[in-house]
Design a protein around this motif. Structure first.
Motif, PDB file in Angstrom:
ATOM      1  N   GLU A  20      -4.571  -1.437  -5.237  1.00  0.00           N
ATOM      2  CA  GLU A  20      -3.782  -2.539  -5.799  1.00  0.00           C
ATOM      3  C   GLU A  20      -3.340  -3.503  -4.703  1.00  0.00           C
ATOM      4  O   GLU A  20      -3.319  -4.720  -4.902  1.00  0.00           O
ATOM      5  CB  GLU A  20      -2.546  -1.999  -6.528  1.00  0.00           C
ATOM      6  CG  GLU A  20      -2.852  -1.329  -7.848  1.00  0.00           C
ATOM      7  CD  GLU A  20      -1.594  -0.786  -8.498  1.00  0.00           C
ATOM      8  OE1 GLU A  20      -0.480  -1.283  -8.214  1.00  0.00           O
ATOM      9  OE2 GLU A  20      -1.730   0.163  -9.296  1.00  0.00           O
ATOM     10  N   ALA A  36       0.830  -1.208   0.000  1.00  0.00           N
ATOM     11  CA  ALA A  36       0.000   0.000   0.000  1.00  0.00           C
ATOM     12  C   ALA A  36       0.865   1.258   0.000  1.00  0.00           C
ATOM     13  O   ALA A  36       0.508   2.248  -0.637  1.00  0.00           O
ATOM     14  CB  ALA A  36      -0.940   0.002   1.204  1.00  0.00           C
ATOM     15  N   HIS A  37       2.005   1.216   0.703  1.00  0.00           N
ATOM     16  CA  HIS A  37       2.913   2.361   0.708  1.00  0.00           C
ATOM     17  C   HIS A  37       3.669   2.478  -0.617  1.00  0.00           C
ATOM     18  O   HIS A  37       3.934   3.579  -1.083  1.00  0.00           O
ATOM     19  CB  HIS A  37       3.916   2.258   1.860  1.00  0.00           C
ATOM     20  CG  HIS A  37       3.382   2.752   3.155  1.00  0.00           C
ATOM     21  ND1 HIS A  37       3.236   1.944   4.245  1.00  0.00           N
ATOM     22  CD2 HIS A  37       2.952   3.975   3.541  1.00  0.00           C
ATOM     23  CE1 HIS A  37       2.739   2.642   5.251  1.00  0.00           C
ATOM     24  NE2 HIS A  37       2.548   3.874   4.843  1.00  0.00           N
ATOM     25  N   ASN A  63       2.729   1.131  -3.694  1.00  0.00           N
ATOM     26  CA  ASN A  63       1.830   1.284  -4.833  1.00  0.00           C
ATOM     27  C   ASN A  63       0.619   2.079  -4.368  1.00  0.00           C
ATOM     28  O   ASN A  63       0.758   3.016  -3.618  1.00  0.00           O
ATOM     29  CB  ASN A  63       1.409  -0.095  -5.361  1.00  0.00           C
ATOM     30  CG  ASN A  63       2.616  -0.948  -5.731  1.00  0.00           C
ATOM     31  OD1 ASN A  63       3.501  -0.489  -6.430  1.00  0.00           O
ATOM     32  ND2 ASN A  63       2.651  -2.164  -5.240  1.00  0.00           N
ATOM     33  N   CYS A  64      -0.537   1.671  -4.774  1.00  0.00           N
ATOM     34  CA  CYS A  64      -1.738   2.315  -4.268  1.00  0.00           C
ATOM     35  C   CYS A  64      -2.496   1.298  -3.407  1.00  0.00           C
ATOM     36  O   CYS A  64      -2.392   0.087  -3.625  1.00  0.00           O
ATOM     37  CB  CYS A  64      -2.597   2.862  -5.394  1.00  0.00           C
ATOM     38  SG  CYS A  64      -3.554   1.636  -6.279  1.00  0.00           S
TER      39      CYS A  64
END
Length: 177
Positions: free
Chosen positions: A33, A26-27, A29-30
């Motif tokens: 995703e 999460a950090h 990419n988004c």
């Protein structure tokens, strides 16, 4: 000398590791995703979905970083990230895997060691031996005399609760003892 014995991870351990993997993704990419990578029926998915709104509260850093601390020499060395607790250590070393290690930044003067927990209460971060061991390793590897530590509670119902402390030279020496 005591030899390490590998055992299958428990469901709680696997869920914890997968939450860490989600946070790292999460950090990097988004968050959408990162959530897509979690199976719909995974027991940790709901917790990860609840974490999305708290991502800005969790600093970026290295997840699942393993260390070995040499008790006789009072030194430490990194063993690597994401090694699935496959520690290769000497008889005089104690090993462990820290959930999250964050380097000093513009907003934080010291290294930060974070241990994620679920609903279960553990000893406070200032007195937590597991967290202290990881802080000691980071201090010895990076030549630091103080390390920020935190327990981040991630209850099943969502949210995040922090317990923070700073371990200075005296506290780190007590952990080494």
């Amino acid at each position: 000398a005591m030899h390490a014995v590998w055992t299958e991870p428990s469901e709680d351990q696997r869920a914890g590791t997968e939450r860490h993997r989600f946070l790292q993704r999460a950090h990097q990419n988004c968050p959408a995703e990162a959530l897509e990578a979690i199976p719909e029926d995974a027991p940790w998915r709901t917790q990860c979905e609840a974490l999305v709104e708290h991502l800005e509260d969790i600093p970026a850093g290295e997840y699942e970083l393993a260390f070995a601390y040499d008790v006789g020499r009072d030194t430490a060395r990194p063993l690597g990230a994401w090694i699935d607790r496959a520690y290769s250590v000497e008889p005089s070393e104690v090993s462990g895997t820290a959930d999250l290690i964050c380097a000093p930044s513009a907003s934080r003067d010291r290294w930060l060691v974070v241990d994620f927990k679920g609903d279960e209460e553990v000893p406070a971060s200032a007195k937590n031996l597991q967290l202290g061991m990881y802080a000691l390793c980071v201090a010895r590897v990076h030549g630091a005399d103080a390390i920020d530590v935190a327990i981040a509670y991630l209850p099943r119902g969502g949210g995040i609760r922090w317990d923070r402390a700073t371990l200075g030279a005296f506290e780190l020496a007590a952990v080494a003892d």
